[in-house]
Structure formats: C-alpha cells, structure tokens
Design a protein around this motif. Structure first.
Motif, PDB file in Angstrom:
ATOM      1  N   MET A 148       0.849  -1.200   0.000  1.00  0.00           N
ATOM      2  CA  MET A 148       0.000   0.000   0.000  1.00  0.00           C
ATOM      3  C   MET A 148       0.879   1.242   0.000  1.00  0.00           C
ATOM      4  SD  MET A 148      -2.871   1.092   2.778  1.00  0.00           S
ATOM      5  CE  MET A 148      -3.663   2.687   2.690  1.00  0.00           C
ATOM      6  N   SER A 149       0.575   2.194  -0.879  1.00  0.00           N
ATOM      7  CA  SER A 149       1.384   3.410  -0.977  1.00  0.00           C
ATOM      8  C   SER A 149       1.172   4.284   0.245  1.00  0.00           C
ATOM      9  CB  SER A 149       1.021   4.183  -2.246  1.00  0.00           C
ATOM     10  OG  SER A 149      -0.332   4.571  -2.219  1.00  0.00           O
ATOM     11  N   LYS A 150       2.258   4.926   0.670  1.00  0.00           N
ATOM     12  CA  LYS A 150       2.235   5.725   1.892  1.00  0.00           C
ATOM     13  C   LYS A 150       3.505   6.549   1.940  1.00  0.00           C
ATOM     14  CE  LYS A 150       1.380   4.883   6.841  1.00  0.00           C
ATOM     15  NZ  LYS A 150       1.183   3.807   7.862  1.00  0.00           N
ATOM     16  N   VAL A 151       3.464   7.668   2.681  1.00  0.00           N
ATOM     17  CA  VAL A 151       4.640   8.496   2.893  1.00  0.00           C
ATOM     18  C   VAL A 151       5.097   8.319   4.335  1.00  0.00           C
ATOM     19  CG1 VAL A 151       5.608  10.824   2.856  1.00  0.00           C
ATOM     20  CG2 VAL A 151       3.834  10.186   1.203  1.00  0.00           C
ATOM     21  N   TYR A 152       6.367   8.004   4.509  1.00  0.00           N
ATOM     22  CA  TYR A 152       6.958   7.873   5.841  1.00  0.00           C
ATOM     23  C   TYR A 152       7.952   9.010   6.060  1.00  0.00           C
ATOM     24  CZ  TYR A 152       5.124   3.095   5.963  1.00  0.00           C
ATOM     25  OH  TYR A 152       4.311   1.992   5.958  1.00  0.00           O
ATOM     26  N   PHE A 153       7.688   9.844   7.054  1.00  0.00           N
ATOM     27  CA  PHE A 153       8.646  10.855   7.469  1.00  0.00           C
ATOM     28  C   PHE A 153       9.557  10.203   8.512  1.00  0.00           C
ATOM     29  CE2 PHE A 153       5.092  13.310   5.905  1.00  0.00           C
ATOM     30  CZ  PHE A 153       5.699  14.336   5.198  1.00  0.00           C
ATOM     31  N   ILE A 154      10.844  10.152   8.214  1.00  0.00           N
ATOM     32  CA  ILE A 154      11.776   9.406   9.057  1.00  0.00           C
ATOM     33  C   ILE A 154      12.847  10.339   9.612  1.00  0.00           C
ATOM     34  CG2 ILE A 154      13.434   7.497   9.141  1.00  0.00           C
ATOM     35  CD1 ILE A 154      12.022   6.348   6.650  1.00  0.00           C
ATOM     36  N   GLY A 155      13.040  10.295  10.933  1.00  0.00           N
ATOM     37  CA  GLY A 155      14.170  10.994  11.536  1.00  0.00           C
ATOM     38  C   GLY A 155      15.428  10.172  11.313  1.00  0.00           C
ATOM     39  N   ALA A 156      16.380  10.729  10.588  1.00  0.00           N
ATOM     40  CA  ALA A 156      17.585   9.975  10.206  1.00  0.00           C
ATOM     41  C   ALA A 156      18.625   9.920  11.311  1.00  0.00           C
ATOM     42  CB  ALA A 156      18.209  10.602   8.952  1.00  0.00           C
ATOM     43  N   GLY A 157      18.412  10.697  12.390  1.00  0.00           N
ATOM     44  CA  GLY A 157      19.435  10.781  13.422  1.00  0.00           C
ATOM     45  C   GLY A 157      20.405  11.912  13.135  1.00  0.00           C
ATOM     46  N   PRO A 158      21.382  12.102  14.007  1.00  0.00           N
ATOM     47  CA  PRO A 158      22.263  13.265  13.916  1.00  0.00           C
ATOM     48  C   PRO A 158      23.399  13.172  12.892  1.00  0.00           C
ATOM     49  CG  PRO A 158      22.849  11.942  15.797  1.00  0.00           C
ATOM     50  CD  PRO A 158      21.614  11.324  15.226  1.00  0.00           C
ATOM     51  N   GLY A 159      23.689  11.976  12.434  1.00  0.00           N
ATOM     52  CA  GLY A 159      24.800  11.833  11.489  1.00  0.00           C
ATOM     53  C   GLY A 159      25.326  10.415  11.422  1.00  0.00           C
ATOM     54  N   ASP A 160      25.619   9.836  12.563  1.00  0.00           N
ATOM     55  CA  ASP A 160      26.076   8.452  12.617  1.00  0.00           C
ATOM     56  C   ASP A 160      25.006   7.560  11.988  1.00  0.00           C
ATOM     57  OD1 ASP A 160      26.730   5.826  13.301  1.00  0.00           O
ATOM     58  OD2 ASP A 160      27.358   6.333  15.336  1.00  0.00           O
ATOM     59  N   PRO A 161      25.339   6.836  10.906  1.00  0.00           N
ATOM     60  CA  PRO A 161      24.322   6.033  10.228  1.00  0.00           C
ATOM     61  C   PRO A 161      23.733   4.916  11.088  1.00  0.00           C
ATOM     62  CG  PRO A 161      26.505   5.587   9.323  1.00  0.00           C
ATOM     63  CD  PRO A 161      26.638   6.777  10.220  1.00  0.00           C
ATOM     64  N   GLU A 162      24.380   4.577  12.201  1.00  0.00           N
ATOM     65  CA  GLU A 162      23.847   3.550  13.084  1.00  0.00           C
ATOM     66  C   GLU A 162      22.817   4.113  14.069  1.00  0.00           C
ATOM     67  OE1 GLU A 162      27.159   1.605  14.934  1.00  0.00           O
ATOM     68  OE2 GLU A 162      27.551   0.378  13.167  1.00  0.00           O
ATOM     69  N   LEU A 163      22.617   5.417  14.066  1.00  0.00           N
ATOM     70  CA  LEU A 163      21.679   6.033  14.999  1.00  0.00           C
ATOM     71  C   LEU A 163      20.297   6.283  14.395  1.00  0.00           C
ATOM     72  CD1 LEU A 163      23.902   8.495  17.066  1.00  0.00           C
ATOM     73  CD2 LEU A 163      22.889   6.326  17.782  1.00  0.00           C
ATOM     74  N   ILE A 164      20.011   5.682  13.259  1.00  0.00           N
ATOM     75  CA  ILE A 164      18.638   5.647  12.773  1.00  0.00           C
ATOM     76  C   ILE A 164      17.938   4.499  13.501  1.00  0.00           C
ATOM     77  CG2 ILE A 164      19.151   4.085  10.837  1.00  0.00           C
ATOM     78  CD1 ILE A 164      17.083   5.655   9.174  1.00  0.00           C
ATOM     79  N   THR A 165      16.620   4.614  13.733  1.00  0.00           N
ATOM     80  CA  THR A 165      15.913   3.537  14.423  1.00  0.00           C
ATOM     81  C   THR A 165      15.804   2.311  13.521  1.00  0.00           C
ATOM     82  OG1 THR A 165      13.725   4.226  13.643  1.00  0.00           O
ATOM     83  CG2 THR A 165      14.521   5.199  15.714  1.00  0.00           C
ATOM     84  N   ILE A 166      15.573   1.165  14.132  1.00  0.00           N
ATOM     85  CA  ILE A 166      15.395  -0.068  13.357  1.00  0.00           C
ATOM     86  C   ILE A 166      14.195   0.075  12.419  1.00  0.00           C
ATOM     87  CG2 ILE A 166      14.810  -2.528  13.508  1.00  0.00           C
ATOM     88  CD1 ILE A 166      16.378  -2.577  16.163  1.00  0.00           C
ATOM     89  N   LYS A 167      13.112   0.659  12.934  1.00  0.00           N
ATOM     90  CA  LYS A 167      11.914   0.846  12.106  1.00  0.00           C
ATOM     91  C   LYS A 167      12.210   1.761  10.924  1.00  0.00           C
ATOM     92  CE  LYS A 167       6.994   1.943  12.408  1.00  0.00           C
ATOM     93  NZ  LYS A 167       5.868   2.292  13.300  1.00  0.00           N
TER      94      LYS A 167
END
Length: 251
Positions: free
Chosen positions: A1-20
């Motif tokens: 199903m089409s949808k828009v997800y606004f995602i907080g990417a975190g401050p910079g470290d690529p490992e600090l994005i959430t699992i979701k």
C-alpha cells in the motif's frame, strides 16, 4: 500500500537511525532526503529512486510525492535528527492532508540528545536544573517576542540553541540578560560525524571561543550550570535510587 513515511535519520552516525526507520528506508520505492544534512552513508545499498530535497522547493517535493503515490509506491521522506522540531514536516503534512495522502512519522535521535551523549551528560541535574529549553535565535525565521533568548535566559534552565552559532555575538548579548557571565557553555559541532568537535568555555567568552574555532554552522550551543556534571562531581543525586526513598517497586 502506498504511503509516505517521514523518518528521523538521526544526527549523522548512520547507526543512529531507528530499526523501524531503517526497515522503511530499505523497502521504499522513492526516497527524498535532506541532502545538506543527512549522512549519505544511510543511502548506500538502497533500491529506491533518490531525490535530494536541498535542491527542491516545497511544491517540487510534493510533486515528487504525488507522482510516486499515484504509482502506488512507498515514499521515505528522510529528515535529519528527529522530526519533532526544526524539520519542516508540518508544512509538508498539511499538503498531504489536502491531497488525502496517507503518512506516518517515525521519530529519530535529535542532535541535541546525541551531543549530550557525547559529553556523557545528563541535562537535568537535581537541584540545578529540571528543565531543558530547545530554541534558536531569530534569523530569517522570526520567533515570538516571548521566546527571545533574552526572555528564555531568565529561567536559567539548561538550554540547547540550534541554528544560531553563526550569530554568536547576538546569542551572547541575549543570554547575558539572564545567565551569569561565568555560566558554562559547550559547543558541539557535527555531533556523531567523524569530524565532530567539542569546545568548552564560559558565556562571557563564547564569541571568542567560536570565532577562534572557525565554527560557522552545523553546531549546537549548550548553556547552563548542569553542564558542569560532565567535568566534575556535583554531588547532586536523585531520589530514585536513594536507599531511604520508598516507592511502589521498592519497600
């Protein structure tokens, strides 16, 4: 199903994005990311069509989203830090509501939290400060009169100032209307990036400290007595783990 997800990417470290957030990013068909701030490492290996929003207007961003949704695609709108402040998601969501486009917001790690973690710092120290103010100096975007730094400084709470290091002289002048000149300050530039820098000082010297460092943008200003906790023992303990403090989980 089409949808828009606004995602907080975190401050910079690529490992600090959430699992979701990471799962959505990996499965998205179209990614629109804030190219001026989001770490490009987050985009490595994804299968999506990628758009850099730093080159786009709001109308153009919405057009990209509409075209994707009309083709039944999943859109990931990737913002730096957390989406809850200074992210400009509100104006995008207003447009999506008018278009009856479904959306979801996935929170991220704010640079304010990341900077405190780098310092090993709790921002709310018992008996010193139990309030944290996230704010900015007025620039191209105005602030309400009651939220000027000079007014907020009167609370003497812990303060984290965004988007203002390039106007540090004015920051200093306004903060001195509430805080003492010896109030601790910390500048954190590009928190969690490989090139991050941490600079400590006191309020009366903040303009000199910033100019000498060459920092002009992408930095947070932390202000308040609580900042001493990351450099020396303050002897201020909460009641939570006090042996004489009883609550529902501990007799």
């Amino acid at each position: 199903m089409s949808k828009v997800y606004f995602i907080g990417a975190g401050p910079g470290d690529p490992e600090l994005i959430t699992i979701k957030g990471r799962k959505v990013l990996d499965s998205a068909d179209v990614v629109i990311y804030a190219g001026s701030l989001v770490n490009p490492e987050l985009l490595k290996g994804i299968k999506a069509e990628i758009h850099d929003s730093s080159k786009l207007t709001l109308d153009e961003i919405i057009d990209v989203i509409k075209n994707a949704i009309n083709k039944n695609k999943i859109v990931a709108r990737l913002h730096t830090g957390d989406t809850s402040f200074y992210s400009a998601i509100s104006e995008q969501i207003e447009r999506l509501r008018k278009l009856n486009i479904e959306y979801e917001v996935i929170p991220g790690v704010s640079s304010a939290m990341a900077g405190a973690a780098i310092l090993g710092q709790e921002l709310t120290i018992p008996e010193i400060s139990q309030t944290v103010i996230f704010t900015r100096l007025e620039g191209k975007t105005p602030v309400p009169e009651s939220e000027k730094l000079s007014e907020l400084a009167k609370h003497k709470a812990t303060m984290v100032i965004f988007l203002s290091v390039g106007m540090v002289e004015k920051v200093k002048d306004e903060l001195l209307q509430g805080y003492s000149e010896n109030t601790p300050i910390v500048i954190v530039e590009k928190a969690t990036w490989p090139e991050q820098r941490i600079i400590r000082g006191i309020l009366k010297d903040i303009d000199t400290v910033v100019k000498d460092s060459g920092i002009k943008k992408t930095a947070l200003i932390y202000v308040g007595e609580s900042l001493m906790a990351s450099v020396k023992s303050l002897g201020k303990e909460s009641k939570l783990y006090d042996k004489d403090f009883k609550h529902g989980y501990r007799e």
